[in-house]
Enzyme design. Sequence first.
Site, PDB file in Angstrom:
ATOM      1  N   SER A  76      43.466 170.769  59.770  1.00 50.00           N
ATOM      2  CA  SER A  76      42.439 169.986  60.471  1.00 50.00           C
ATOM      3  C   SER A  76      41.322 169.580  59.538  1.00 50.00           C
ATOM      4  O   SER A  76      40.905 170.345  58.667  1.00 50.00           O
ATOM      5  CB  SER A  76      41.827 170.806  61.605  1.00 50.00           C
TER       6      SER A  76
ATOM      7  N   HIS B 180      35.462 170.702  65.178  1.00 51.01           N
ATOM      8  CA  HIS B 180      35.977 172.048  65.466  1.00 51.01           C
ATOM      9  C   HIS B 180      36.156 172.891  64.201  1.00 51.01           C
ATOM     10  O   HIS B 180      36.188 174.108  64.271  1.00 51.01           O
ATOM     11  CB  HIS B 180      37.280 171.991  66.294  1.00 51.01           C
TER      12      HIS B 180
ATOM     13  N   ASP C 222      35.270 164.932  68.043  1.00 47.21           N
ATOM     14  CA  ASP C 222      35.729 165.921  67.066  1.00 47.21           C
ATOM     15  C   ASP C 222      35.512 165.444  65.632  1.00 47.21           C
ATOM     16  O   ASP C 222      36.402 165.539  64.789  1.00 47.21           O
ATOM     17  CB  ASP C 222      37.191 166.305  67.307  1.00 47.21           C
TER      18      ASP C 222
ATOM     19  N   GLY D 145      44.570 174.979  59.582  1.00 49.03           N
ATOM     20  CA  GLY D 145      44.055 174.786  58.225  1.00 49.03           C
ATOM     21  C   GLY D 145      44.192 173.347  57.753  1.00 49.03           C
ATOM     22  O   GLY D 145      43.578 172.957  56.763  1.00 49.03           O
TER      23      GLY D 145
END
Length: 154
Positions: free
Chosen positions: A114, A12, A44, A112
Amino acid sequence: VSSDGLILTNSHVISGSTTISIKFISDNRVYSNVKVIKDNVIRDLALLKINDAGNFVPVVLGDSDQVSVGERVVAIGNPQGLENTVSDGLVSAIRDLSGTKLLQISVPISVGSSGGPLFNMNGEVVGITSSSFDKGQNLNFAVAINHAKNELSL
């Protein structure tokens, strides 16, 4: 994750990007010649490659199957653009979400953060910080690093 420029992050984080840049805090250098090698939207996870010459110092990947509830962990990220922020907390639970092992953590995760590493106290990456529940305090998650090793053939 490798000396030749492989970078592991969340799918993502790169979703919808036409260009990708990687910045190293240690030398304040930005690499713009970055390609997506693998992208697993379901888990992900994304594997990127810096195509510029360089000899990078990789992190040590741990074994997320050895992580236990109550274990102290540390995340490094860029919450709200605040680069190189270090936060700590505990592994609160180990969850399964449709076949993906997630580490539920009390480490604060903000926009931010992630795609950053989740370290155990031995300095090994055991997860990739990925998400949080907006309506809950400290309900944060990291994708177990063994998924990355298996899915992305590390």
